[in-house]
Scaffold this active site. Structure first.
Site, PDB file in Angstrom:
ATOM      1  N   THR A   1      31.528  42.588  42.933  1.00 21.68           N
ATOM      2  CA  THR A   1      30.920  42.548  44.270  1.00 21.68           C
ATOM      3  C   THR A   1      29.416  42.812  44.202  1.00 21.68           C
ATOM      4  O   THR A   1      28.964  43.537  43.318  1.00 21.68           O
ATOM      5  CB  THR A   1      31.585  43.649  45.120  1.00 21.68           C
TER       6      THR A   1
ATOM      7  N   GLY B   1      34.225  48.432  44.076  1.00 22.77           N
ATOM      8  CA  GLY B   1      35.330  49.061  43.354  1.00 22.77           C
ATOM      9  C   GLY B   1      36.657  48.679  43.962  1.00 22.77           C
ATOM     10  O   GLY B   1      36.766  47.679  44.682  1.00 22.77           O
TER      11      GLY B   1
ATOM     12  N   GLY C   1      38.999  48.377  46.410  1.00 25.08           N
ATOM     13  CA  GLY C   1      38.767  48.453  47.851  1.00 25.08           C
ATOM     14  C   GLY C   1      39.735  49.311  48.646  1.00 25.08           C
ATOM     15  O   GLY C   1      39.337  49.977  49.608  1.00 25.08           O
TER      16      GLY C   1
END
Ligand code: ASP
Length: 359
Positions: free
Chosen positions: A223, A275, A277
């Site tokens: 992300t 990370g 989620g």
């Protein structure tokens, strides 16, 4: 009264910075000037390109150079805007677009695949000045999802839109629409195939309940996110992702969830998460850091370390955050082996990092 409070904050900041490891924290302030004058004209920007099992031994020098170059290109795009007196919102939008257009990160062009072999993108943005926010989840045709989050914040009365509705709005706003095949990259598709293969083995050995664990703990969360403080003292945060490889059933992670994946408040800080989620949603990670500063008198460095190293780790979650506070102090905190990250302060000093302790 304000001045006394200000001095106290600076003292606390200095204590916090001392306790925090150098690797994860960059001090953007000059203590002498911050005591005598308010932090006018202070500004800074921090980015991440995902956290996870990122180890030097698994990286070629060429790949590493590619990541470093793209991180630098992305952060400079936002920095240039801030330096010229532009807003933190414009800076983070420009920076995130650069990363969305690169196949290196799990956002936009480089988005990971769902179990069905599609790419579903999540994103959010928040303005620390107004506490306005915009978010989109599960979109498959918007080239730069961060622009959609921005349009939702600026041009709609809603905070969050999903799937076809969000795409319809994107079209109406004149955003660039692409065929879903634009998001296909061979590497990401191979990752999906590998995970599916492993999933079968894990299932055979361990049964349904635990098969996700070892796979996710081995992941690289790619992300992207950006936080910035502009010269007017306004904070902003944004995050964009393809989510997690092999996600199913319309799964939505923390990235489009305000308070979990993204948060900004001029009183405290701006945060972007990356990370696993599910843990970031349950731990309300981004807001928790801000709340510790607002109600618990913690510095950004203290709050970030507590939330990531203590709370998130104890919950069993993996990942990290980047943050910047209203005085320009920056943090890059993670409990994984590495996190793609970079920061620039008002003096133009650039830091680019990938690995953890070993770096
Ligand atoms: N946090 C994202 C999610 O759970 C994944 C990532 O950070 O790469 O969707």
């Amino acid at each position: 009264m304000y001045k006394r409070l200000h001095i106290l904050v600076v003292i606390l900041l200095l204590i916090g910075c001392k306790e925090n490891s150098e690797q994860n924290s960059t001090d953007f302030t000059e203590s002498e000037t911050s005591i005598s004058t308010p932090q006018k004209e202070n500004f800074g920007i921090v980015i991440h390109g995902g956290a996870g099992t990122i180890l030097k031994k698994n990286m070629t020098p060429e790949k590493e150079a590619e990541y470093r170059a793209k991180l630098e290109e992305a952060i400079r795009a936002g920095y240039t805007i801030l330096e010229a007196g532009g807003t933190s919102l414009d800076a983070i939008t420009a920076t995130i677009q650069v990363m969305e257009n690169s196949p290196l990160f799990n956002a936009g062009k480089g988005a990971v695949f769902t179990n069905e072999g599609t790419n579903e993108l999540d994103t959010s943005i928040m303005d620390g000045k107004t506490l306005n926010a915009g978010a989109a989840a599960g979109v498959t045709t918007v080239k730069n999802p961060i622009l959609l989050a921005r349009a939702i914040m600026d041009s709609s009365e809603h905070v969050m839109m999903a799937r076809e509705g969000a795409e319809k709005f994107a079209k109406e706003q004149g955003l660039e629409i692409v065929d879903p095949s634009y998001f296909y990259t061979e590497n990401r598709y191979k990752s999906l195939e590998r995970i599916k293969e492993r999933e079968k083995t894990e299932l055979d050995h361990d049964g349904q309940a635990s098969f996700y664990d070892p796979i996710i703990k081995d992941s690289k969360f790619g992300t992207v996110g950006c936080v910035a403080l502009d010269k007017d003292g306004n904070l902003a945060a944004g995050t964009s992702t393809g989510g997690m490889t092999n996600k199913r059933w319309g799964r939505i992670g923390d990235s489009p969830v305000i308070g979990a994946g993204t948060y900004a408040n001029n009183k405290t800080c701006a945060i972007s998460s990356t990370g696993w989620g599910e843990y970031f949603i349950r731990g309300v990670i981004a807001y928790d850091i801000s709340a510790m500063m607002e109600y618990g008198n913690k510095t950004l460095a203290e709050a970030s370390s507590l939330v990531i190293q203590d709370k998130l780790s104890k919950m069993g979650g993996d990942g990290g955050i980047i943050g910047i506070d209203h005085e320009g102090n920056a943090v890059m905190e993670f409990n994984t082996a590495g996190m793609y990250r970079a920061s620039m302060n008002r003096k133009g000093e650039l830091y680019v990092g990938i690995y953890g302790d070993t770096e």
